[in-house]
Write a protein that holds these residues in place. Structure first.
Motif, PDB file in Angstrom:
ATOM      1  N   UNK A  29      12.923  -5.708  -8.926  1.00  0.00           N
ATOM      2  CA  UNK A  29      11.733  -6.308  -8.325  1.00  0.00           C
ATOM      3  C   UNK A  29      12.056  -7.483  -7.424  1.00  0.00           C
ATOM      4  N   UNK A 170      -1.975  -7.737  -2.055  1.00  0.00           N
ATOM      5  CA  UNK A 170      -1.672  -6.680  -1.087  1.00  0.00           C
ATOM      6  C   UNK A 170      -2.637  -5.518  -1.258  1.00  0.00           C
ATOM      7  N   UNK A 208      -3.509  -4.951  -5.112  1.00  0.00           N
ATOM      8  CA  UNK A 208      -2.309  -5.274  -5.878  1.00  0.00           C
ATOM      9  C   UNK A 208      -2.153  -6.784  -5.913  1.00  0.00           C
ATOM     10  N   UNK A 210       0.591  -9.530  -6.836  1.00  0.00           N
ATOM     11  CA  UNK A 210       2.000  -9.677  -7.204  1.00  0.00           C
ATOM     12  C   UNK A 210       2.291 -11.123  -7.565  1.00  0.00           C
ATOM     13  N   UNK A 213       6.568 -11.276  -7.230  1.00  0.00           N
ATOM     14  CA  UNK A 213       7.062  -9.978  -6.778  1.00  0.00           C
ATOM     15  C   UNK A 213       6.638  -8.819  -7.652  1.00  0.00           C
ATOM     16  N   UNK A 214       6.166  -9.110  -8.873  1.00  0.00           N
ATOM     17  CA  UNK A 214       5.785  -8.020  -9.771  1.00  0.00           C
ATOM     18  C   UNK A 214       4.278  -7.828  -9.724  1.00  0.00           C
ATOM     19  N   UNK A 215       3.862  -6.594  -9.565  1.00  0.00           N
ATOM     20  CA  UNK A 215       2.442  -6.313  -9.422  1.00  0.00           C
ATOM     21  C   UNK A 215       1.766  -6.293 -10.788  1.00  0.00           C
ATOM     22  N   UNK A 216       0.987  -7.317 -11.055  1.00  0.00           N
ATOM     23  CA  UNK A 216       0.311  -7.403 -12.352  1.00  0.00           C
ATOM     24  C   UNK A 216      -0.669  -6.260 -12.541  1.00  0.00           C
ATOM     25  N   UNK A 217      -1.251  -5.815 -11.411  1.00  0.00           N
ATOM     26  CA  UNK A 217      -2.301  -4.814 -11.510  1.00  0.00           C
ATOM     27  C   UNK A 217      -1.771  -3.457 -11.963  1.00  0.00           C
ATOM     28  N   UNK A 218      -0.432  -3.311 -11.991  1.00  0.00           N
ATOM     29  CA  UNK A 218       0.052  -2.003 -12.428  1.00  0.00           C
ATOM     30  C   UNK A 218       0.388  -1.997 -13.912  1.00  0.00           C
ATOM     31  N   UNK A 219       0.104  -3.103 -14.589  1.00  0.00           N
ATOM     32  CA  UNK A 219       0.233  -3.075 -16.050  1.00  0.00           C
ATOM     33  C   UNK A 219      -0.925  -2.227 -16.567  1.00  0.00           C
TER      34      UNK A 219
END
Lengths: 538, 504
Positions: A29, A170, A208, A210, A213-219
């Protein structure tokens, strides 16, 4: 022994998992680029059937429904304008946010907070169809289907306690169907007073977020929760029937309702200049308020008199005392040919004290140009007595403020009864066999009223109000509305014609308080008439 | 042992978790981007796209005309029209009246609206087309049709004749309005709007004139004169390449780029004409030629008496603003007592010319430029001209622009200096009118001598004071040097001569 190694194993797992997470984070990431790319767009025609299949749920409304209109031209307009709009919006947003941020951050012990990137991306919002609704009220309703699937990049860098963290938004996607109502319509540009916006459905929001750099919304689970929360929040505020109202014009001013009455008394004129070759002039005075369409008023003609006395009184409706003015023009009457102007003057209404009579003696001028040398010539004087009477607040027509709601009945209405207000708006497709000069006659309980006549028009507009006083609610009565036409020529055949009529039951009005509808005319081919009825009780 | 294996397992698990997250991230991101692309694609569809999507089941209500239909806008406009009409009436009155004043023919002393109501029928927008022809600009073409029932009454005052109310009835307007939006980075993102009527298809404005309580014949040639005024205003103000530039947004912006600017100089030598039509009963026609690119700046040759094959050999300089769309218009007239009759008209699009190359052409004369109006197919002769087009350099352009500005200022000054309106109008009016004698407007000045006495009289005083100025002004209009002055002297382009010479 086994127990100890298990403990060690767990400890090792604990250390391992955290170092693994960190290693994985950095590996997959952190070192991945976080900039937003513009997606490549291939023309639709080149796409294979699989991608087409995916596209089907997004097919615009105008393809699916005939009552939506295509607005691709608007999309094109937006597309060209989007880069500029993007820059302008971002600049404005930054300018607004910066002072607020600098004021707020000391409270939270944050060293700095700044936008690392702020752009709305290359993809503009699109309209996937436009629908309009027509009602009888003075309003325009439209429902654009708005879809914005953009690739914006909003990166905020926060520095606190020597650490730096970035938050990036994003791929923001917002789909909504707002209902935009422009009302009420008014006769001055931009022709409406308020913009009312409300959402007809819960909007779709996706993005999204982030953090480092890590997309929280993909948890898993988190996205659904956040999306629901946002939807509910927005729905709470703007979902129909809740609205957002923006005022564009001050409606009372824009409507140009009468605000007062000007009483003008033309007393006399003095030492008028002789204009006729033989004998003295035959003067008369024309009075006119500027900015109105009302015809000018005239005094009588005083023959062969250069110092005429009229003592005639006139009253005129004032709509805006700040800008309107009274024009006084003295003319020389002629039996034949053009009436010659003998002089003029103008009194701005703002110079008049309200409710106070003022006598003015004004010099007569050639024109109102102060530089014109011809105005130095003496043309005589005119004496007028002017009183401007503004309406008191209570006589101001208030129906505008709460348009759509029914007012209280005027004073003097018998208890238990009320006032029936009939507004004749317009008619369409009325046609007589020999002439079409329509006017409307309404009969209610034997009482008869008439509108003005509109000459030679198949789609006349009257916009006239009539009030009928009733002792009791007219539950069993009917209102007879008849469109008639009279010939403009006198004494010929067919002096009068009926273009159609309709009987409206008043019981509905009493129970609904207000009805605004188009009625089909009986004895007419296609004619319709728009009538508004109000039942006002005290 | 346990510690190491635990650590390894933990590490693997941790990395696997991160990989999973990353996979999720990428998956969602891909989905979002795909959706964004779909939405973008669907924002503008054409016939092929529709075929691809729907196959055979394309709905019947969909069509793809060049100008996109805007039913919804028309519905809204219909509803809004009574209010727009009310609001627009005042605006139109304010903005058009000065225009009427400026372009008013000299035979009329005052031209004003006495009633203006736009009626109950809303204009219909037939379609809208949006293009981006230039970087930073949006070009929007609106196909507008209005067959309304407005009631427009003009108060026309001619010298000594009482004010005649003239009604414009059955007004029909068919035109394509082009609006160019100049974009900028500041909100509201549009710095200026340029509005013009497209020349192709030609704007059509039809109406019938009716005198209220009187007859149109009270002033001879009046209806022609009004026609001509309307035509001139439309042609010289609104029709592409002429345009109206409206700055928007309160930010001072440089709109000079958008304004119409002189781009070149056209040197025209009217050599001769052949086989002109004989219009006179006794003898032969007395032909002269008027030349213009813009109707406001017209020039005229001398009159050759009694000749159907006249030779003039006169040279004029005209300014071109847009080589692509403008044309040189040549009209041949027969000078006559009363109204001058038009013998023929010819048109030469400037685009046919090559810069800096002299060219001699022989043009056929037609009764009218509008091919639909031509009834007789009779030969009307030819006219021979030599043309030389010179493209302005930057400096020359600036100079020409300055010149134009100065002319405009001078005009204003003249007006302020109290040179009575009529003379003022004779200045630009005569230049336009004498030429635009489609109307025989010039003839009117002559025929109306008796009536025109007051006009001329009032004009005289001003002529004296304005003569030198006006002379200069006319010289400049034709941006000529020596040739122009000669022409100026020999031809009655001078408004003063027009006004002054005739009553003598």
């Amino acid at each position: 022994m086994g127990f100890v190694s298990m403990i060690m194993g767990f400890c090792g797992f604990g250390v391992g998992i955290s170092s693994g997470l960190v290693a994985g984070y950095f590996l997959f990431i952190y070192f991945q680029p976080s900039d937003v790319k513009n997606p490549t767009i291939r023309p639709l025609v080149e796409q294979d059937s699989k991608t087409l299949q995916q596209l089907l749920p997004e097919i615009p409304f105008w393809v699916k429904n005939p009552d939506y209109d295509r607005v691709d031209w608007l999309n094109k307009f937006l597309e060209v304008m989007w880069p500029y709009l993007d820059k302008a919006i971002c600049k404005t947003a930054k300018n607004i946010a910066t002072p607020i941020i600098s004021e707020q951050i000391p409270k939270y012990k944050i060293e700095s907070l700044e936008f690392e990137a702020l752009t709305l991306g290359a993809l503009p919002p699109t309209f996937q169809g436009m629908k309009v609704y027509l009602t009888e009220e003075k309003e325009l309703i439209m429902e654009p289907a708005l879809k914005w699937a953009g690739n914006p990049n909003v990166t905020v860098a926060v520095k606190a306690y020597g650490l730096k963290a970035t938050v990036q938004v994003v791929d923001l996607q917002v789909f909504a169907v707002p209902r935009i109502t422009l009302k009420p319509l008014v006769p001055s540009f931009p022709c409406f007073a308020n913009i009312v916006v409300s959402l007809m459905e819960k909007p779709h929001v996706d993005f999204g977020l982030k953090l480092g750099g890590a997309d929280l919304m993909s948890i898993p689970g988190l996205y659904g929760f956040v999306q629901e929360t946002i939807k509910d929040q927005v729905a709470n505020m703007y979902l129909w029937p809740k609205t957002l109202e923006v005022q564009v014009l001050d409606p009372t001013k824009a409507m140009k309702k009468p605000v007062g009455i000007l009483h003008a008394k033309v007393v006399r004129a003095l030492k008028l200049k002789k204009k006729d070759l033989l004998g003295a002039s035959d003067p008369y005075v024309k009075l006119k308020l500027t900015e109105t369409k009302a015809p000018s008023k005239k005094t009588t003609v005083k023959h062969k008199n250069l110092n005429p006395e009229w003592n005639e009184e006139f009253s005129m409706v004032v709509k805006d005392p700040e800008t309107q003015a009274l024009e006084l023009l003295v003319y020389d009457w002629e039996q034949v040919g053009k009436h010659e102007k003998m002089g003029m003057n103008v009194v701005p209404l703002k110079d008049l004290p309200p409710d106070e009579s003022k006598t003015l003696t004004l010099p007569l001028l050639k024109n109102m140009d102060p530089n014109d040398v011809q105005n130095d010539k003496v043309r005589g004087q005119i004496e007028v007595e002017l009183t401007y009477k503004p309406f008191k607040d209570e006589d101001l027509p208030k129906d505008f403020e709460e348009s759509g709601e029914v007012q209280k009945a005027p004073d003097g209405t018998p208890p238990g009864g009320g006032a029936l207000v009939v507004t004749v708006h317009e008619a369409q497709d009325v046609e007589g066999k020999h002439h079409t000069n329509p006017y409307v006659r309404i009969i209610c309980k034997g009482e008869e009223r008439k509108t003005k006549q509109v000459k030679k028009n198949r789609d006349p507009r009257w916009d006239e109000d009539f009030t009928f006083m009733m002792e009791e609610p007219p539950l069993k009565d009917k209102l007879h509305v008849e469109v008639l036409s009279t010939s403009t020529r006198i004494g010929l055949l067919h002096p009068k014609e009926t273009l159609g009529y309709v009987d409206i039951s008043l019981a509905d009005v009493v129970s609904n308080k207000r009805i605004n509808d188009k009625f089909h005319l009986i004895d007419s081919k296609n004619g319709r008439i728009q009538i508004e009825l109000q039942w006002q009780t005290s | 042992m346990g510690l190491v294996s635990g650590m390894v397992m933990g590490m693997v698990f941790g990395i696997a978790l991160m990989t999973g997250w990353k996979y999720m991230m990428e998956h969602r991101s891909r989905k979002r981007v795909a959706k964004a692309v779909d939405i973008k694609l669907l924002s503008s569809l054409n016939r092929d796209d529709m075929k691809k999507i729907c196959g055979e089941n394309c709905p019947e209500w969909i069509s793809f005309p060049v100008y996109e239909q805007v039913k919804w806008l028309n519905k809204q406009l219909n509803k809004l029209w009574p209010f727009v009409a009310d609001a627009a009436e005042a605006v139109i009155k304010e903005s058009v009246e000065p225009l009427l004043e400026e372009y008013r023919p000299p035979g009329i002393t005052s031209l004003k609206f006495s009633k203006l109501s736009l009626g109950t029928v809303a204009p219909k927008i037939e379609g809208i087309r949006v293009q981006s022809l230039k970087e930073g600009q949006i070009t929007m073409d609106i196909d507008l049709r209005w067959g309304g029932d407005p009631s427009i009454i003009l108060a026309v005052e001619a010298a000594l004749v009482a004010s005649i109310p003239i009604q414009l009835k059955d007004l029909k307007v068919f035109t394509v309005v082009r609006a160019i939006f100049q974009l900028t980075d500041e909100i509201p993102c549009i710095s200026a709007v340029v509005v013009a009527l497209l020349a192709e298809p030609k704007p059509r404005i039809d109406y019938t004139l009716k005198a209220v309580g009187g007859s149109l014949t009270a002033i001879p040639g009046l209806s022609d004169m009004i026609d001509d005024t309307v035509n001139t205003i439309v042609m010289d103000m609104l029709q592409w390449p002429h345009r109206i530039v409206v700055p928007i947004g309160g930010i001072p912006v440089d709109t000079s780029e958008l304004e119409l600017k002189p781009v070149g100089l056209l040197k025209v030598t009217i050599v001769k004409a052949n086989d002109l039509k004989n219009m006179e009963l006794i003898g032969k026609s007395d032909p002269y030629v008027t030349v213009h690119i813009r109707p406001l700046f017209k020039v005229k040759t001398k009159v050759v008496n009694n000749n159907l094959n006249p030779t003039w050999n006169q040279t004029f300089n005209l300014i071109a603003e847009d080589k692509e769309t403008q044309s040189l218009i040549l009209e041949v007239f027969d000078q006559d007592i009363g109204q001058d009759k038009r013998l023929g008209i010819a048109k030469m699009p400037l685009i046919e010319l090559e810069a800096e190359t002299p060219k001699e052409v022989e043009l056929r004369l037609y009764p009218s430029l509008d091919m639909l109006k031509i009834k007789d197919k009779k030969d009307r002769g030819t006219i021979t001209v030599q043309v030389f087009y010179h493209e302005f350099t930057k400096e020359e352009q600036i100079a020409a622009l300055e010149e134009e500005k100065r002319i405009l200022e001078e005009r204003k000054k003249l007006k302020e200096a109290g040179v009575i309106g009529s003379t003022m109008d004779a200045l630009d009016g005569a230049a336009s009118l004498v030429g635009s004698g489609i109307t025989g407007g010039a003839g009117l000045v002559g025929s109306g001598i008796g009536a025109g006495a007051s006009f001329v009289g009032s004009g005289f005083g001003a002529v004296g004071s304005g003569l030198s100025k006006a002379g200069k002004f006319m010289g400049r209009t034709i941006t000529g040097s020596s040739t122009t002055k000669r022409n100026g002297a020999s031809t009655p382009v001078h408004p003063q001569e027009n006004g002054g010479a005739k009553p003598v």
